[in-house]
Design a protein around this motif. Structure first.
Motif, mmCIF file in Angstrom:
data_model
loop_
_atom_site.group_PDB
_atom_site.id
_atom_site.type_symbol
_atom_site.label_atom_id
_atom_site.label_comp_id
_atom_site.label_asym_id
_atom_site.label_seq_id
_atom_site.Cartn_x
_atom_site.Cartn_y
_atom_site.Cartn_z
ATOM 1 N N MET A 66 99.371 36.454 -59.737
ATOM 2 C CA MET A 66 100.002 37.765 -59.553
ATOM 3 C C MET A 66 100.882 38.107 -60.762
ATOM 4 S SD MET A 66 102.689 39.025 -56.619
ATOM 5 C CE MET A 66 104.076 38.086 -57.241
ATOM 6 N N SER A 84 113.484 44.353 -48.189
ATOM 7 C CA SER A 84 112.760 45.485 -47.616
ATOM 8 C C SER A 84 111.893 45.013 -46.452
ATOM 9 C CB SER A 84 111.928 46.224 -48.668
ATOM 10 O OG SER A 84 110.860 45.436 -49.103
ATOM 11 N N SER A 144 106.761 49.559 -46.220
ATOM 12 C CA SER A 144 106.745 48.404 -47.128
ATOM 13 C C SER A 144 105.705 47.429 -46.572
ATOM 14 C CB SER A 144 108.134 47.775 -47.150
ATOM 15 O OG SER A 144 108.093 46.485 -47.691
ATOM 16 N N VAL A 145 104.665 47.161 -47.346
ATOM 17 C CA VAL A 145 103.565 46.340 -46.814
ATOM 18 C C VAL A 145 104.072 44.979 -46.332
ATOM 19 C CG1 VAL A 145 101.471 45.084 -47.513
ATOM 20 C CG2 VAL A 145 101.690 47.533 -48.015
ATOM 21 N N SER A 146 104.962 44.365 -47.115
ATOM 22 C CA SER A 146 105.432 43.034 -46.711
ATOM 23 C C SER A 146 106.222 43.094 -45.396
ATOM 24 C CB SER A 146 106.286 42.412 -47.815
ATOM 25 O OG SER A 146 107.385 43.243 -48.123
ATOM 26 N N SER A 192 108.892 47.054 -56.523
ATOM 27 C CA SER A 192 107.553 46.482 -56.327
ATOM 28 C C SER A 192 106.467 47.559 -56.310
ATOM 29 C CB SER A 192 107.505 45.628 -55.059
ATOM 30 O OG SER A 192 107.924 46.384 -53.954
ATOM 31 N N ASP A 214 108.530 36.143 -56.393
ATOM 32 C CA ASP A 214 108.088 37.493 -56.034
ATOM 33 C C ASP A 214 108.508 38.490 -57.116
ATOM 34 O OD1 ASP A 214 106.794 37.238 -53.266
ATOM 35 O OD2 ASP A 214 108.528 35.924 -53.198
ATOM 36 N N ALA A 215 108.785 39.721 -56.700
ATOM 37 C CA ALA A 215 109.138 40.751 -57.684
ATOM 38 C C ALA A 215 110.608 40.635 -58.055
ATOM 39 C CB ALA A 215 108.810 42.130 -57.123
ATOM 40 N N LYS A 247 100.004 36.053 -52.090
ATOM 41 C CA LYS A 247 100.743 37.284 -52.414
ATOM 42 C C LYS A 247 99.953 38.563 -52.198
ATOM 43 C CE LYS A 247 104.322 35.079 -54.115
ATOM 44 N NZ LYS A 247 105.468 34.871 -53.222
ATOM 45 N N TYR A 248 100.689 39.579 -51.743
ATOM 46 C CA TYR A 248 100.206 40.964 -51.744
ATOM 47 C C TYR A 248 100.659 41.597 -53.052
ATOM 48 C CZ TYR A 248 101.466 45.898 -51.166
ATOM 49 O OH TYR A 248 101.673 47.224 -51.380
ATOM 50 N N TRP A 249 99.729 42.178 -53.802
ATOM 51 C CA TRP A 249 100.115 42.945 -55.006
ATOM 52 C C TRP A 249 98.990 43.935 -55.275
ATOM 53 C CZ3 TRP A 249 104.778 43.285 -57.010
ATOM 54 C CH2 TRP A 249 104.956 43.870 -58.264
ATOM 55 N N ALA A 286 105.771 35.479 -49.077
ATOM 56 C CA ALA A 286 104.313 35.341 -49.105
ATOM 57 C C ALA A 286 103.911 34.049 -49.812
ATOM 58 C CB ALA A 286 103.696 36.544 -49.811
ATOM 59 N N ARG A 288 104.651 42.055 -42.035
ATOM 60 C CA ARG A 288 104.564 40.638 -41.669
ATOM 61 C C ARG A 288 105.825 40.149 -40.966
ATOM 62 N NH1 ARG A 288 102.725 39.843 -47.632
ATOM 63 N NH2 ARG A 288 104.942 39.323 -47.768
ATOM 64 N N MET A 308 103.434 47.389 -58.925
ATOM 65 C CA MET A 308 102.011 47.154 -58.598
ATOM 66 C C MET A 308 101.136 48.347 -58.986
ATOM 67 S SD MET A 308 101.988 46.793 -54.455
ATOM 68 C CE MET A 308 103.489 45.838 -54.287
HETATM 69 O O1 PMV Z 1 105.780 45.323 -49.632
HETATM 70 P P1 PMV Z 1 106.581 45.361 -50.863
HETATM 71 O O2 PMV Z 1 106.528 46.687 -51.560
HETATM 72 O O3 PMV Z 1 107.977 44.892 -50.643
HETATM 73 O O4 PMV Z 1 105.904 44.332 -51.929
HETATM 74 C C1 PMV Z 1 105.990 42.943 -51.818
HETATM 75 C C2 PMV Z 1 105.408 42.286 -53.004
HETATM 76 C C3 PMV Z 1 105.674 40.796 -53.163
HETATM 77 O O5 PMV Z 1 106.901 40.431 -52.577
HETATM 78 C C4 PMV Z 1 105.729 40.486 -54.648
HETATM 79 C C5 PMV Z 1 104.553 39.949 -52.559
HETATM 80 C C6 PMV Z 1 104.505 39.839 -51.055
HETATM 81 O O6 PMV Z 1 103.386 39.691 -50.535
HETATM 82 O O7 PMV Z 1 105.550 39.862 -50.397
#
Ligand code: PMV
Length: 330
Positions: A237, A106, A138-140, A186, A277-278, A16-18, A13, A143, A190
């Motif tokens: 973030m 993920s 997993s939100v990311s 993550s 990132d995380a 960032k998504y958080w 990202a 994408r 968050m």
């Molecule tokens: O979607 P997750 O739970 O893997 O969270 C991703 C969080 C970050 O990698 C920190 C930011 C992002 O947008 O990928």
């Protein structure tokens, strides 16, 4: 039943998504914008097998740990419900890069699983439907269904492609700064930030304008605007997490040393910008013609274990099926 194989690439990202708007449905509270990367790849095969007693999940050659397995099984359940299936599945997944250290495994993992499991169950899903299925895990991952620059609006169920990587073909040099897995996942990170950090609300409030700036800079092919906006998104973030209780600090001394090296490179005229990132790794955005030089500089920072040079990557895809009813086979 058919074995289906899908390949997906990780994404990093830039915005960032958080934070979650809806925890149960896994809906993002902020918009995010990413670049899919060619060198970070997951290949996943899924077969629903009628005589299996439970779902079998193998990740990078070992049985999935309980927590990993649970997330996979949750997605398989959603696919079974949609397809009206009861058979359990055999899932085999392998990454071309270290898992669960903040390197977006993920994202590529659940994107590949969404496509492979849907196809193996006989569902004819669109990329948008696969993106939504991946997002629930997993939100990311939502994408990683698309290649190049990809956006996931706040409150959205699926990601959308913004522009192809060829529109602005930057490189991302990943500096790996620690082996092994991260201490705080993550989701936990968050949720804790949202619950306890006094800066979480401010983070959510500034995110749309930050994402707009990043989108504009990509569309304008303007690295001098994109770089600082991307760094600001990552630092805001991380600042929101530092103030959580207990605090969440993914950065290590090597992370900070690499960030400093990037600032020095910039001062010497090399366009290079970081994001984290995380996890403790640092991802550095730079034009392709400077990527070698940046990779060498990051590799030389004490504590850097390795560097991976990435270009824009493609969207997720299914591998052509190997027919199980070829002539001469049973
Ligand atoms: O979607 P997750 O739970 O893997 O969270 C991703 C969080 C970050 O990698 C920190 C930011 C992002 O947008 O990928």
């Amino acid at each position: 039943m058919n074995e289906c194989v899908a390949v997906a690439h990780a994404n990093i990202a830039l915005a960032k998504y958080w934070g979650k708007a809806d925890e149960a449905r896994n809906i993002p509270a902020v918009p995010s914008l990413s670049l899919t990367l060619d060198a970070l790849r997951t290949r996943t095969s899924v077969a629903f097998v009628s005589d299996l007693v439970e779902d079998e999940v193998v990740l990078d050659g070992r049985p999935a740990r309980e927590k990993e397995g649970r997330r996979v099984v949750r997605m398989l359940e959603a696919v079974r419900t949609a397809a009206g299936l009861t058979a359990k599945a055999r899932v085999v997944s392998a990454n071309s890069f270290p898992t669960a250290a903040g390197l977006a495994s993920s994202a590529s993992g659940f994107a590949a699983l969404a496509l492979a499991a849907s196809a193996a169950a006989g569902l004819d899903v669109s990329l948008r439907e696969a993106s939504s299925l991946a997002r629930a895990a997993s939100v990311s991952a939502a994408r990683s269904l698309y290649g190049g620059y990809v956006e996931l609006p706040a409150g959205a169920e699926f990601a959308e492609p913004l522009v192809a990587g060829s529109h602005f073909p930057l490189n991302m040099v990943v500096a790996l700064t620690r082996a092994g897995e991260k201490a705080v996942g993550s989701t936990e990170g968050m949720l804790r930030t949202a619950r306890t950090s006094p800066y979480y609300e401010a983070w959510v409030r500034q995110a749309p304008a930050s994402c707009d700036r990043i989108r504009r800079a990509i569309l304008d092919r303007n690295l001098e605007a994109l770089g600082p906006a991307m760094e600001a998104s990552a630092l805001a973030m991380h600042a929101s997490m530092f103030a959580a209780d207990p605090p969440i600090v993914y950065m290590s001394p090597t992370t900070v040393a690499v960030m400093e090296r990037v600032r020095e490179l910039r001062a010497s005229g090399v366009p290079a910008y970081y994001t984290m990132d995380a996890g403790p790794h640092v991802k550095v955005l730079t034009p392709p013609e400077r990527a070698e030089e940046v990779a060498a500089a990051l590799k030389a920072v004490p504590g850097t274990l390795n560097v991976i040079k990435c270009g824009p990557g493609p969207g997720a895809s299914l591998e052509p099926e190997v027919s199980s009813t070829k002539p001469g086979t049973t």
